[in-house]
Design a protein around this motif. Structure first.
Motif, short mmCIF file in Angstrom:
data_model
loop_
_atom_site.label_atom_id
_atom_site.label_comp_id
_atom_site.label_asym_id
_atom_site.label_seq_id
_atom_site.Cartn_x
_atom_site.Cartn_y
_atom_site.Cartn_z
N LEU A 93 0.83 -1.20 0.00
CA LEU A 93 0.00 0.00 0.00
C LEU A 93 0.87 1.25 0.00
O LEU A 93 2.01 1.23 0.46
N SER A 94 0.31 2.34 -0.49
CA SER A 94 1.03 3.61 -0.45
C SER A 94 1.10 4.11 1.00
O SER A 94 0.40 3.60 1.88
N ALA A 95 1.93 5.12 1.21
CA ALA A 95 2.05 5.68 2.56
C ALA A 95 0.72 6.23 3.03
O ALA A 95 0.35 6.07 4.21
N ASP A 96 -0.03 6.88 2.16
CA ASP A 96 -1.34 7.43 2.53
C ASP A 96 -2.31 6.31 2.87
O ASP A 96 -3.10 6.43 3.82
N GLU A 97 -2.27 5.23 2.10
CA GLU A 97 -3.17 4.10 2.36
C GLU A 97 -2.82 3.42 3.68
O GLU A 97 -3.71 3.04 4.45
N GLN A 98 -1.53 3.30 3.96
CA GLN A 98 -1.13 2.71 5.24
C GLN A 98 -1.54 3.60 6.40
O GLN A 98 -1.94 3.10 7.46
N ALA A 99 -1.47 4.92 6.21
CA ALA A 99 -1.90 5.83 7.26
C ALA A 99 -3.38 5.65 7.57
O ALA A 99 -3.82 5.78 8.72
N GLU A 100 -4.17 5.34 6.55
CA GLU A 100 -5.60 5.06 6.77
C GLU A 100 -5.77 3.78 7.56
O GLU A 100 -6.46 3.74 8.58
N LEU A 101 -5.13 2.71 7.10
CA LEU A 101 -5.33 1.40 7.73
C LEU A 101 -4.82 1.38 9.17
O LEU A 101 -5.43 0.73 10.03
N PHE A 102 -3.74 2.10 9.44
CA PHE A 102 -3.15 2.08 10.78
C PHE A 102 -3.59 3.26 11.65
O PHE A 102 -2.97 3.53 12.67
N GLY A 103 -4.64 3.95 11.25
CA GLY A 103 -5.12 5.04 12.10
C GLY A 103 -6.34 5.76 11.58
O GLY A 103 -7.32 5.94 12.29
N GLY A 104 -6.27 6.20 10.34
CA GLY A 104 -7.35 7.05 9.81
C GLY A 104 -8.71 6.38 9.81
O GLY A 104 -9.71 7.00 10.18
N THR A 105 -8.76 5.12 9.41
CA THR A 105 -10.04 4.42 9.35
C THR A 105 -10.67 4.32 10.73
O THR A 105 -11.88 4.56 10.90
N ALA A 106 -9.88 3.97 11.72
CA ALA A 106 -10.41 3.84 13.09
C ALA A 106 -10.87 5.18 13.62
O ALA A 106 -11.95 5.28 14.22
N ARG A 107 -10.06 6.22 13.40
CA ARG A 107 -10.45 7.55 13.91
C ARG A 107 -11.76 8.01 13.28
O ARG A 107 -12.63 8.57 13.95
N ARG A 108 -11.89 7.77 11.99
CA ARG A 108 -13.08 8.23 11.27
C ARG A 108 -14.30 7.37 11.61
O ARG A 108 -15.39 7.89 11.87
N THR A 109 -14.13 6.05 11.58
CA THR A 109 -15.26 5.15 11.79
C THR A 109 -15.81 5.25 13.20
O THR A 109 -17.03 5.30 13.41
N TYR A 110 -14.92 5.25 14.18
CA TYR A 110 -15.34 5.33 15.58
C TYR A 110 -15.45 6.77 16.07
O TYR A 110 -15.83 7.00 17.22
N ARG A 111 -15.07 7.72 15.22
CA ARG A 111 -15.10 9.13 15.60
C ARG A 111 -14.35 9.36 16.91
O ARG A 111 -14.85 9.98 17.85
N LEU A 112 -13.15 8.85 16.93
CA LEU A 112 -12.33 8.94 18.15
C LEU A 112 -11.95 10.38 18.42
O LEU A 112 -11.62 11.13 17.51
N GLY A 113 -11.99 10.73 19.69
CA GLY A 113 -11.59 12.07 20.09
C GLY A 113 -12.67 13.12 20.02
O GLY A 113 -12.47 14.25 20.37
N ARG A 114 -13.87 12.69 19.56
CA ARG A 114 -14.99 13.63 19.50
C ARG A 114 -16.09 13.16 20.43
O ARG A 114 -16.33 11.96 20.57
N SER A 115 -16.77 14.09 21.03
CA SER A 115 -17.86 13.73 21.93
C SER A 115 -18.95 13.01 21.16
O SER A 115 -19.35 13.42 20.09
N ARG A 116 -19.43 11.90 21.71
CA ARG A 116 -20.50 11.12 21.07
C ARG A 116 -21.82 11.31 21.81
O ARG A 116 -22.78 10.61 21.53
N LYS A 117 -21.88 12.25 22.74
CA LYS A 117 -23.12 12.41 23.50
C LYS A 117 -24.22 12.94 22.58
O LYS A 117 -23.99 13.78 21.73
N ALA A 118 -25.42 12.43 22.79
CA ALA A 118 -26.56 12.85 21.99
C ALA A 118 -26.83 14.33 22.21
O ALA A 118 -26.69 14.86 23.30
N THR A 119 -27.21 15.00 21.13
CA THR A 119 -27.50 16.42 21.21
C THR A 119 -28.97 16.67 20.93
O THR A 119 -29.67 15.79 20.45
#
Length: 290
Positions: free
Chosen positions: A264-290
């Motif tokens: 995989l390219s460097a960008d693709e590896q960055a997704e697989l080893f971090g970006g996908t999880a951050r985006r899918t689970y929305r890590l680091g952002r409040s998930r409380k209902a508004t």
């Protein structure tokens, strides 16, 4: 340009003085019959360049999820928790709301049930389960699928019925690596991946192989099939620590994943080893209902 911190999207913790892990039976699992804490994981993660993690349920006990949320509240490492609650409960929406109000509640990113232990291959398609899964979508949570290959057809059907819910396939659906077979697993994974609301974890492979003598060659067909089916923007790395210790160290699991994805390219590896999880689970952002 510095390499972004890795996200370990799948690991466990347990304290046998708090409760038994009733799945730890048989002499082959003896190495896991001890406590595994954040203080055990943290140095391993730091040495591997892991800056955030997702702590995943281990037992179908409601009290475990608040405990995990409390750990997340006090940990700079645990960015998300995939907990457990009874999907069949008519009160599931209220239970999820209550979990969100607990210390660390903003770290709740998903729910998982041990479907692999359900004798009914169509358990995910029961009306009360589908109702519970819909409640997860309403609460802006993901659902982690821990299934065996013969349960993938029901998972595919559930994902089709609930396009508003993100389904995350743990351990690539536990392919039969120890036998070297690809069919029918590979076709089912492709069918699941064809649905846009599905993601998968490149995790748990070494323990689906022969623990003592697995090879890169034995894992590669399964990893490549997942890369081809999901693509790096819908794949995420997970260590499955400490279960992985039955076959490989934390560092070896990570280096193995790096080798399997070296094309995989460097960008693709960055997704697989971090970006996908951050985006899918929305890590680091409040998930409380508004």
């Amino acid at each position: 340009m510095s390499t972004p911190p890795i996200v370990d999207a799948h690991h466990h913790l347990w304290d046998l003085s708090v409760r038994d892990q009733d799945w730890l039976v048989g002499p082959e699992l003896a190495p896991l019959r001890r406590n595994f804490s954040l203080s055990d994981l943290a140095p391993e993660a730091a040495a591997a360049g892991v800056g955030a993690s997702v702590l995943v349920q281990t037992v179908t006990v409601a009290a475990e999820t608040p405990e995990f949320l409390a750990l997340a509240a006090g940990s700079p490492l645990v960015a998300g928790v995939v907990g457990w609650t009874d999907l069949t409960s008519p009160a599931i929406a209220e239970v999820l709301a209550e979990l969100r109000e607990l210390p660390g509640g903003e770290a709740l990113v998903g729910i998982r049930h041990q479907v692999q232990g359900e004798p009914d291959p169509n358990w995910l398609l029961r009306p009360e389960v589908l109702r519970g899964l819909a409640a997860l979508a309403d609460a802006d949570l993901a659902y982690d699928l821990v299934v065996l290959p013969h349960q993938l057809p029901a998972a595919i059907a559930a994902a089709r019925l609930l396009p508003q819910l993100t389904f995350i396939l743990d351990h690539l659906g536990k392919p039969p690596i120890s036998t070297g077979e690809l069919a029918p697993w590979v076709d089912l994974v492709r069918e699941l991946a064809a649905l846009p609301n599905t993601v998968a974890k490149l995790s748990g492979l070494v323990t689906e192989a022969h623990w003592a003598n697995w090879t890169m060659a034995s894992l590669r067909p399964y990893a490549q099939a997942a890369i081809d089916a999901f693509g790096p923007r819908r794949l995420m790395f997970g260590s499955d620590w400490p279960v992985c210790l039955l076959a490989a160290s934390y560092g070896t699991v990570l280096s193995t994943a790096r080798t399997l994805t070296a094309g995989l390219s460097a960008d693709e590896q960055a997704e697989l080893f971090g970006g996908t999880a951050r985006r899918t689970y929305r890590l680091g952002r409040s998930r409380k209902a508004t």
